[in-house]
Every structure is written in structure tokens, then in C-alpha cells.
Write an enzyme that holds these catalytic residues in place. Structure first.
Site, PDB file in Angstrom:
ATOM      1  N   HIS A 215      -2.576  -0.036  -3.099  1.00 33.20           N
ATOM      2  CA  HIS A 215      -3.361   0.228  -4.071  1.00 33.20           C
ATOM      3  C   HIS A 215      -2.994   1.721  -4.719  1.00 33.20           C
ATOM      4  CE1 HIS A 215      -5.981  -3.499  -3.938  1.00 33.20           C
ATOM      5  NE2 HIS A 215      -6.101  -3.057  -2.573  1.00 33.20           N
TER       6      HIS A 215
ATOM      7  N   SER B  25      -3.032  -5.003   1.523  1.00 32.99           N
ATOM      8  CA  SER B  25      -4.072  -4.361   1.343  1.00 32.99           C
ATOM      9  C   SER B  25      -4.629  -3.765   2.785  1.00 32.99           C
ATOM     10  CB  SER B  25      -5.292  -4.895   0.512  1.00 32.99           C
ATOM     11  OG  SER B  25      -6.147  -3.960  -0.007  1.00 32.99           O
ATOM     12  N   ALA B  26      -5.800  -3.751   3.271  1.00 33.99           N
ATOM     13  CA  ALA B  26      -6.321  -3.438   4.499  1.00 33.99           C
ATOM     14  C   ALA B  26      -5.313  -3.929   5.344  1.00 33.99           C
ATOM     15  CB  ALA B  26      -7.609  -4.112   4.694  1.00 33.99           C
TER      16      ALA B  26
END
Lengths: 251, 251
Positions: B174, B137-138
Site C-alpha cells: 500500500h 498486503s499483510a
């Protein structure tokens, strides 16, 4: 003798231009018309800088199309709209504006260009002397102290996240209660809680689609068919309806 | 004589920690274990800076909890994990790391702290000499040239949007095909098109939940049960499946 300071400001802060399945700017049209008419506005200065991709041709051409699109609707409402991107001197255009309208799109690009053209502070000064201000989506974001509660992708890098600070709280426009089924990314509420974790003194207002805030001086009213959601660090979120007093958010 | 430059890099870039309804880090667990084991890794340096609100107590306490949570899972996989936020000198910790794992959360906060602690360039150097790197993700966002395709809220202001540039393209983790029914905010694809309007030479890869990219040198492979979506300015988006060659994206 205590000094009583009353803010002179007339703001229409709109969550979204368009509800799903409706025409562009259909739902807020009567609100915008009534608001601008109340102040005797004839001419509107439009800020199109958030609208970067109405055409793949170029960003400049996109601003042209954005102006055309909004101009047509404002003409139907009885207003003459022209866009700041055609002005040789944007600061003078702001200083001479009868009213200022900022359209939605990408908040990062909007803030970047407002800062590059040096119109952030002139707009702030102008609006806090009473010039009517309308912003939807990204245009409502930049009315806040910072752009830190935008939903937009950081497609470009503004020199600062500071914005117009026409109100003391942060708006999250297009506020959304849930993710699509089966999607595990952060919900909007989780994102706002992240914001509050590192900005503990700030209030965030989740403004759902089809809703707007009308600020006149130190009074604020919600319009729309849904409640708004107020977030503060360490407190449960609270819902407020159309008829409830929201002036406390301006303090 | 022409020089042939081969990038030494071993990356596992994961869209999301957790699929809806599953345990934390459940789905990518076997991929992470296999990847780190392949390089003989025993110890993992964890970067928790994206995890700002695992507790409302404080951001520092949130990093403690984040470390506990991830450490437990990595222990089950046979790895010893410790978090950089406990290190007196983060740059030395990076330089001595056997492997580097960056967890998800808020990309703005992650990038801000990586820049404040001066570890962006040391991590880049280390990983481009072969130290295995895992990010979800990040953590996948900051592996890209910039953080300009994150979905996160800009809750704080990093000095720069520039990131690790371990790959030449941008990931949108995502990646999501549609909005919830009745919501009119920009779709993810529209947000990426906005990005491309002002970053015309850049390729964006939409990486859906439950998917990851494994980069080894100049070869790249998709794993997961969904295709990835490649966006370029002025071209229709293209879908690629697990078995298709993706090396061209590294060129």
C-alpha cells in the site's frame, strides 16, 4: 471506612508537535509554557529516543540535533532543557528530574530505549508522585498502558509493548478521519477497530492534530479546535468537544 | 568448483487486495489465476489469521467469514480453497499443501498466530522447495525477512518480528506518496527513512496499490500500472517500471 484513592499526576498529552505549514512546536507552545509554569518548573529533562533520523549520520547524532531543536524552543519559553542521552546514568537523571518531556518520532524506538535503559518504571513512579509530564505524538503514546495504538512503523523490536500507564486508556495521536482519495488501505478507524477486536476491554481515544489532553489528578480536559473521538468495542464511536467532561475516561 | 545455488521459489507478492471503488480481489484476480494455473495447482491452503474483524462477534468467526469470502472468489477462478484455521494440525496442513495463500489484514495478528501455531518455519521450508505462494498486503509483509515495514497497528505482540524470509528485502505494501492535505503526521517515505536509520543494510521496496511482484527462482518482475520505489540508507529513492530488470533485488 472506604479508602479514597486520588491519583497525583499532571500530564500534558499532545497529539502532534506541529500542524501542517506551521513552525516546529508552534501550536502547543503556549499550552506547554502555561502547564510547566503552573508547577514552578525551571528545568526540563528531555527524552529524545523517538527521534532517530534528524540526520542520516547516526542515531546518536540525531539525538544531539533533536535536543538542540527542542532546547531552543524551551529556552524561548523560559525553561532550561537537557537531554537524557547525555546523562551517564539515565535512572538517576529521571529520579532527579523537575519535569519530564518526551518528544515524538518513532514509538518503537522510543519504547525500546526506555526499556533498555530501565527508565520506564522510574518515570512512571516519578510522574505518579506529581512530577509534571509532557509528551507529544510518540511521547503521548508511551503515556498509555501499551504502545499498541501507535501509528508508527515497527522499525525495531522492543522487549515489550507495555508502557508508562499514566492513564487507563489508549491514545491514538494524529487521529485522521480519512485516507487520501483513491487509497484503499485501512482507515485509522478500521485500524482502531482491529485493535478493539483483540483488546475488547480497552478504550481508545482518537486525538486529532492540534489537540491535547490535560490530566490533573482525576480530571481531564481537551484543548484544541477539534473534537476527540472515543472508541469502545461493539459501540459506535462518540465525539466529545472541548467543554465536555472527560473525567470518566480516567476511571 | 564453485557451487551455484538457485533458489526454488514461486511467489506472487501483492500490494493490496482491492483498489478503491473496485470489488474485493478484483484487480489481482487474473494474475492469481494465471500464476496458480501455471503450476498446476488445484487446491489452496488459506491463512486467514490477519483478518481479525470481519465481524465484531469474535476473531474465530471472523476467520470463518474471511474463508467464505476468499473461497468464493477462488472457486470462480477454478480452485478449491480451505482455511488452515479449520485444521486440527496446522503444521501437517502446511506440509501437505499444494499451494499457500496468505490474506491481508493485521500483520501483527498474522505473525503472532503463525508463530503460536509453529507454521512460520514449515511454510518457509515448503515454499523454498517450490510450493507456490501468494500473499497480499499483510501476506506480502510476512514473506519478507521481518514484519518491520508493515503499515499496521501493533494490536498484539508477536514473540518475534521475524517472518518467512522468502526474499532478502522488505516490502512496504500500500505504498503511498503523500498524506491527506493538511495532515502533518510522518509520510510513508519518512517512516521508511526511520526504518533505514536503524536497519542500514536493508533494502525497502515501496509497492504501490494495484501492483505486485512475481518471483520465480532468482528472477523478479513487477506487474501493475505504477512504478515501484526502492529505498536504501543514504541514497536517493529510485523508481523502477514494469519492464525494468529487478533481479538485483533478490541478490
Amino acid at each position: 471506612m472506604a479508602q479514597i484513592q486520588i491519583m497525583i499526576r499532571n500530564l500534558l498529552l499532545i497529539s502532534n508537535s506541529t500542524n501542517a505549514g506551521e513552525d516546529y512546536l508552534a501550536w502547543p507552545r503556549t499550552f506547554i509554557k502555561e502547564f510547566l509554569s503552573k508547577f514552578g518548573v525551571h528545568k526540563v529533562l528531555f527524552i529524545p529516543y523517538a527521534g532517530v533520523n534528524l540526520t542520516p549520520a547516526s542515531v546518536e547524532k540525531s539525538f544531539d540535533l533533536y535536543e538542540d531543536r527542542v532546547k531552543k524552543i524551551f529556552k524561548e519559553m523560559g525553561f532550561v532543557l537537557h537531554s537524557i542521552h547525555r546523562e551517564p546514568n539515565p535512572v538517576i537523571a529521571v529520579n532527579e528530574a523537575e519535569s519530564i518531556v518526551i518528544g515524538g518520532g518513532n514509538t518503537f524506538h522510543l519504547a525500546l530505549m526506555m526499556q533498555e535503559y530501565g527508565i520506564m518504571e522510574p518515570i512512571r513512579r516519578k510522574v505518579l508522585r506529581g512530577t509534571p509530564f509532557v509528551g507529544w505524538s510518540a511521547g503521548a503514546n508511551v503515556a498509555c498502558p501499551t504502545m499498541k495504538t501507535t501509528n508508527d512503523m515497527p522499525i525495531c523490536e522492543p522487549p515489550s509493548f507495555n508502557c508508562l500507564k499514566l492513564i487507563p486508556f489508549q491514545i491514538n495521536p494524529h487521529y485522521l478521519d480519512a485516507n487520501p482519495a483513491g487509497h484503499a488501505g485501512e482507515t485509522r478507524e478500521q485500524r482502531i477497530q482491529e485493535f478493539l477486536s483483540v483488546n475488547r476491554g480497552t478504550t481508545v481515544v482518537g486525538l486529532r492534530e492540534g489537540c491535547l489532553l490535560n490530566v490533573e489528578g482525576d480530571a481531564m480536559q481537551l484543548s484544541g479546535n477539534r473534537s476527540l473521538r472515543v472508541f469502545r468495542h461493539g459501540m459506535d464511536a462518540q465525539e466529545f468537544q472541548e467543554n465536555e467532561n472527560l473525567d470518566f475516561l480516567l476511571k
